[in-house]
Design a protein around this motif. Structure first.
Motif, short mmCIF file in Angstrom:
data_model
loop_
_atom_site.label_atom_id
_atom_site.label_comp_id
_atom_site.label_asym_id
_atom_site.label_seq_id
_atom_site.Cartn_x
_atom_site.Cartn_y
_atom_site.Cartn_z
N UNK A 11 0.85 -1.20 0.00
CA UNK A 11 0.00 0.00 0.00
C UNK A 11 0.88 1.25 0.00
N UNK A 12 1.91 1.26 0.80
CA UNK A 12 2.81 2.41 0.85
C UNK A 12 3.48 2.65 -0.50
N UNK A 13 3.88 1.57 -1.17
CA UNK A 13 4.52 1.70 -2.49
C UNK A 13 3.54 2.25 -3.52
N UNK A 14 2.31 1.76 -3.49
CA UNK A 14 1.29 2.23 -4.43
C UNK A 14 0.93 3.69 -4.15
N UNK A 15 0.83 4.04 -2.88
CA UNK A 15 0.51 5.42 -2.52
C UNK A 15 1.60 6.37 -3.00
#
Length: 80
Positions: A11-15
């Motif tokens: 999720x952090x990478x996508x955000x």
């Protein structure tokens, strides 16, 4: 690594990818970058038991972060 930790990292990478997509100067650049962020969602989701459900969640996160990263004044304009 647990699935929850992996999901949090994904999720952090996508955000981050979605937020960076909003920084492009042209609408075409933004479109290319957010498309790559959406592709990243699909790629990352392949590691999970239900890739379709996880991809859906990741795309939702990407869309939210993309929209919050775009300045409000720019959102109301239409590209010519």
């Amino acid at each position: 690594m647990s699935y929850m930790k992996r999901y949090a990292e994904d999720v952090a990478e996508v955000q981050e990818a979605a937020s960076l997509a909003a920084l492009h100067d042209t609408p075409r650049g933004c479109l290319k970058a957010i498309s790559k962020a959406f592709e990243l969602c699909g790629t990352l989701a392949q590691k999970y038991h239900d890739p379709h459900a996880v991809a859906s969640l990741l795309v939702h996160e990407a869309a939210l972060f993309y929209m919050t990263a775009i300045p409000r004044a720019v959102r109301g304009t239409v590209a010519a």
